[in-house]
Scaffold this active site. Structure first.
Site, mmCIF file in Angstrom:
data_model
loop_
_atom_site.group_PDB
_atom_site.id
_atom_site.type_symbol
_atom_site.label_atom_id
_atom_site.label_comp_id
_atom_site.label_asym_id
_atom_site.label_seq_id
_atom_site.Cartn_x
_atom_site.Cartn_y
_atom_site.Cartn_z
ATOM 1 N N ARG A 58 0.811 -1.222 0.000
ATOM 2 C CA ARG A 58 0.000 0.000 0.000
ATOM 3 C C ARG A 58 0.840 1.266 0.000
ATOM 4 O O ARG A 58 0.439 2.281 0.559
ATOM 5 C CB ARG A 58 -0.957 0.024 1.218
ATOM 6 C CG ARG A 58 -1.985 -1.090 1.233
ATOM 7 C CD ARG A 58 -3.135 -0.732 0.296
ATOM 8 N NE ARG A 58 -4.062 -1.843 0.203
ATOM 9 C CZ ARG A 58 -5.184 -1.937 0.903
ATOM 10 N NH1 ARG A 58 -5.502 -0.987 1.739
ATOM 11 N NH2 ARG A 58 -5.973 -2.975 0.749
ATOM 12 N N ARG A 63 -3.367 6.227 0.069
ATOM 13 C CA ARG A 63 -3.908 7.295 0.905
ATOM 14 C C ARG A 63 -2.924 8.030 1.786
ATOM 15 O O ARG A 63 -3.262 9.072 2.324
ATOM 16 C CB ARG A 63 -5.079 6.746 1.724
ATOM 17 C CG ARG A 63 -6.269 6.465 0.811
ATOM 18 C CD ARG A 63 -7.374 5.772 1.538
ATOM 19 N NE ARG A 63 -6.918 4.453 1.943
ATOM 20 C CZ ARG A 63 -7.622 3.625 2.696
ATOM 21 N NH1 ARG A 63 -8.802 3.999 3.135
ATOM 22 N NH2 ARG A 63 -7.146 2.441 3.016
ATOM 23 N N ARG A 89 -6.895 11.494 -7.487
ATOM 24 C CA ARG A 89 -8.079 10.630 -7.355
ATOM 25 C C ARG A 89 -9.382 11.418 -7.201
ATOM 26 O O ARG A 89 -10.454 10.825 -7.223
ATOM 27 C CB ARG A 89 -7.910 9.726 -6.131
ATOM 28 C CG ARG A 89 -7.198 8.403 -6.330
ATOM 29 C CD ARG A 89 -8.054 7.360 -7.066
ATOM 30 N NE ARG A 89 -9.435 7.307 -6.607
ATOM 31 C CZ ARG A 89 -9.848 6.667 -5.522
ATOM 32 N NH1 ARG A 89 -9.000 5.976 -4.804
ATOM 33 N NH2 ARG A 89 -11.108 6.680 -5.161
ATOM 34 N N ASP A 100 -6.525 -3.515 -7.381
ATOM 35 C CA ASP A 100 -7.113 -4.088 -6.173
ATOM 36 C C ASP A 100 -7.409 -5.559 -6.441
ATOM 37 O O ASP A 100 -7.572 -5.953 -7.604
ATOM 38 C CB ASP A 100 -8.407 -3.360 -5.770
ATOM 39 C CG ASP A 100 -8.801 -3.704 -4.341
ATOM 40 O OD1 ASP A 100 -8.282 -3.076 -3.403
ATOM 41 O OD2 ASP A 100 -9.593 -4.650 -4.146
ATOM 42 N N TYR A 126 -14.628 -12.405 0.766
ATOM 43 C CA TYR A 126 -15.451 -11.248 0.384
ATOM 44 C C TYR A 126 -16.710 -11.701 -0.351
ATOM 45 O O TYR A 126 -17.805 -11.182 -0.121
ATOM 46 C CB TYR A 126 -14.659 -10.282 -0.502
ATOM 47 C CG TYR A 126 -13.659 -9.464 0.281
ATOM 48 C CD1 TYR A 126 -14.084 -8.475 1.165
ATOM 49 C CD2 TYR A 126 -12.300 -9.672 0.157
ATOM 50 C CE1 TYR A 126 -13.180 -7.719 1.899
ATOM 51 C CE2 TYR A 126 -11.381 -8.930 0.875
ATOM 52 C CZ TYR A 126 -11.824 -7.956 1.755
ATOM 53 O OH TYR A 126 -10.925 -7.229 2.480
HETATM 54 O O1 CP3 Z 1 0.291 0.230 -3.104
HETATM 55 C C1 CP3 Z 1 -0.186 -0.922 -3.200
HETATM 56 O O2 CP3 Z 1 0.064 -1.819 -2.363
HETATM 57 C C2 CP3 Z 1 -1.034 -1.264 -4.417
HETATM 58 C C3 CP3 Z 1 -2.408 -1.101 -4.271
HETATM 59 C C4 CP3 Z 1 -3.331 -2.092 -3.586
HETATM 60 C C5 CP3 Z 1 -4.663 -1.705 -3.260
HETATM 61 N N1 CP3 Z 1 -5.329 -2.799 -2.802
HETATM 62 C C6 CP3 Z 1 -5.200 -0.359 -3.457
HETATM 63 C C7 CP3 Z 1 -6.339 0.078 -2.638
HETATM 64 C C8 CP3 Z 1 -3.191 -3.427 -3.232
HETATM 65 C C9 CP3 Z 1 -1.964 -4.322 -3.315
HETATM 66 C C10 CP3 Z 1 -4.471 -3.868 -2.744
HETATM 67 C C11 CP3 Z 1 -4.746 -5.260 -2.356
HETATM 68 C C12 CP3 Z 1 -5.895 -5.547 -1.500
HETATM 69 N N2 CP3 Z 1 -7.169 -5.031 -1.587
HETATM 70 C C13 CP3 Z 1 -5.890 -6.502 -0.458
HETATM 71 C C14 CP3 Z 1 -4.714 -7.336 -0.081
HETATM 72 C C15 CP3 Z 1 -3.708 -6.530 0.650
HETATM 73 C C16 CP3 Z 1 -4.027 -6.236 2.086
HETATM 74 O O3 CP3 Z 1 -4.144 -5.079 2.422
HETATM 75 O O4 CP3 Z 1 -4.147 -7.203 2.854
HETATM 76 C C17 CP3 Z 1 -7.167 -6.523 0.117
HETATM 77 C C18 CP3 Z 1 -7.619 -7.353 1.291
HETATM 78 C C19 CP3 Z 1 -7.972 -5.612 -0.615
HETATM 79 C C20 CP3 Z 1 -9.407 -5.291 -0.410
HETATM 80 C C21 CP3 Z 1 -9.529 -3.843 -0.066
HETATM 81 N N3 CP3 Z 1 -9.571 -2.818 -1.014
HETATM 82 C C22 CP3 Z 1 -9.540 -3.241 1.221
HETATM 83 C C23 CP3 Z 1 -9.509 -3.983 2.536
HETATM 84 C C24 CP3 Z 1 -9.569 -1.842 1.019
HETATM 85 C C25 CP3 Z 1 -9.481 -0.740 2.053
HETATM 86 C C26 CP3 Z 1 -10.802 -0.211 2.495
HETATM 87 C C27 CP3 Z 1 -10.632 1.107 3.215
HETATM 88 O O5 CP3 Z 1 -11.036 2.115 2.640
HETATM 89 O O6 CP3 Z 1 -10.058 1.105 4.315
HETATM 90 C C28 CP3 Z 1 -9.601 -1.611 -0.371
HETATM 91 C C29 CP3 Z 1 -9.616 -0.298 -1.047
HETATM 92 C C30 CP3 Z 1 -8.311 0.131 -1.568
HETATM 93 N N4 CP3 Z 1 -7.453 -0.665 -2.275
HETATM 94 C C31 CP3 Z 1 -7.757 1.427 -1.446
HETATM 95 C C32 CP3 Z 1 -6.526 1.420 -2.123
HETATM 96 C C33 CP3 Z 1 -5.572 2.559 -2.325
HETATM 97 C C34 CP3 Z 1 -8.428 2.607 -0.754
HETATM 98 C C35 CP3 Z 1 -9.458 3.174 -1.658
HETATM 99 C C36 CP3 Z 1 -9.281 4.629 -1.929
HETATM 100 O O7 CP3 Z 1 -8.165 5.165 -1.902
HETATM 101 O O8 CP3 Z 1 -10.326 5.229 -2.226
#
Ligand code: CP3
Length: 343
Positions: A26, A30, A39, A75, A150
């Site tokens: 990540r 954010r 974004r 994602d 999920y």
């Molecule tokens: O920088 C990186 O690592 C690449 C981007 C990345 C995202 N999601 C972007 C994202 C990666 C590798 C993921 C993988 C992902 N997504 C996982 C596995 C990694 C982990 O964290 O265990 C999982 C479980 C997800 C599912 C998911 N998507 C979650 C739990 C969330 C967060 C929800 C929240 O808002 O707290 C997301 C949304 C997400 N994925 C965001 C980003 C940057 C936030 C959305 C936003 O910025 O509007």
């Protein structure tokens, strides 16, 4: 220099490195003001479908922190709409599924995907590979168990009650579902490698909810199908879970050159369990970054010392960067890892 001789790819294979490579799960997202800027007004899944925007967001942490690898901005749920799933990512919650999977009819409507279903990802990868030069790009997918959690729960869960109930009560349905998800993850990863990523990470973030016996019986064969299906491509495979300390040897057996370790297990202990054929990735507690600089550096030095037990070490956090993290603390940490490990 090419991505294949980078410190990151070499550490994955366990060959000599000029310094310990570092990137952060990540790292794109954010914690960065420039991310919020680009974004603005664009939904998460829509952002993932725009190759220019994906390229810009993926490059932001590389420019700012000087990390040793980029990770594709995407994602784990990105391939699911093409498989027929109604999914959205709700800010502050995560993936929410409109039509959760309950029975065999639901599993049957989960279609296999093809490379053309995710051509927007391949376009972004090709653009990124051009821009990144010698810096490697990491592709990724969600592992069958984490995707299933999920799809069955309909959203994030604390106890995985519906998921585990299906697993225990209807193993035939469970294996049919995980088999289809493995096919989707494999196709998604093969498309990313074909477009040029230098390594892949399979995120089984929620596998730590399982005992080792259940992991081996209900999950490992499907994750092994994904990782095994990549073996001929010649890129290192990273396998990661949270709270998965007891699962680490099984996760390596699934077919990985690198096992990602969360902050709970010292890398020296992980490496003793994994043996000399596996590199480790991790594992600073992401919350450490909220502490004073001296604390971050002392903890990072401990992680680096423990990582020396393994054949290769990719420095990372034990899980993703938390949204409120000070980006300057991440830049300082990258410099610290490089300066203290230069050969
Ligand atoms: O920088 C990186 O690592 C690449 C981007 C990345 C995202 N999601 C972007 C994202 C990666 C590798 C993921 C993988 C992902 N997504 C996982 C596995 C990694 C982990 O964290 O265990 C999982 C479980 C997800 C599912 C998911 N998507 C979650 C739990 C969330 C967060 C929800 C929240 O808002 O707290 C997301 C949304 C997400 N994925 C965001 C980003 C940057 C936030 C959305 C936003 O910025 O509007």
């Amino acid at each position: 220099m090419t991505p294949a001789d980078s410190a990151f790819v070499r550490a994955c294979w366990g060959t000599s490195v000029p310094h310990t490579p570092v990137w952060f799960m990540r790292q794109a997202g954010r914690s960065l003001p420039e991310y919020h800027q680009v974004r603005k007004g664009i939904g998460m899944l829509e952002s993932c479908r725009r190759p220019e925007l994906v390229t810009e967001i993926t490059l932001q942490p590389v420019r700012r922190h000087g990390v040793d690898a980029a990770i594709l901005f995407s994602d784990i749920v990105v391939p699911l709409p093409a498989a027929g799933i109604d999914v959205d990512i709700v800010p502050g919650t995560g993936p929410v599924i409109g039509d959760p999977i309950r029975d065999m009819a639901d599993v049957r409507r989960l279609r296999p995907i093809t490379a053309s279903d995710v051509d927007f990802v391949a376009s972004a990868v090709r653009m990124l590979v051009r821009e990144l030069g010698a810096t490697p790009l990491i592709g990724f997918a969600g592992a069958p168990f984490t995707l299933a959690s999920y799809l069955i729960e309909g959203g994030p869960s604390r106890t995985y009650t519906k998921t585990k109930t299906m697993m225990y009560a209807d193993p035939g349905l469970w294996h049919a579902l995980l088999g289809r998800l493995a096919g989707i993850a494999l196709e998604f990863l093969r498309a990313q490698v074909a477009a040029g990523v230098s390594a892949v990470q399979l995120f089984d973030s929620w596998a730590g909810a399982l005992s080792e016996a259940d992991y081996r019986r209900y999950v490992l064969p499907h994750s092994a199908a994904v990782l095994g299906g990549l073996a001929d491509l010649g890129v290192p495979r990273i396998h990661f879970g949270v709270g998965a300390g007891v699962l680490l040897p099984a996760m390596a057996e699934a077919g990985a050159e690198v096992v990602g370790v969360d902050w709970r297990t010292p890398l020296s202990r992980a490496s003793a369990q994994l043996g000399p054929q596996v590199s480790v990735q991790g594992n600073l507690d992401p919350v450490t970054l909220f502490a004073p600089r001296e604390v971050v550096e002392a903890e990072a030095a401990r992680v680096l010392a423990e990582g020396r037990a393994a054949r290769g070490h990719v420095f990372n956090l034990g899980h993703g960067v938390l949204p409120d993290t000070d980006p300057d603390a991440l830049t300082r940490l990258v410099d610290f890892v490089h300066e203290t490990t230069v050969q």
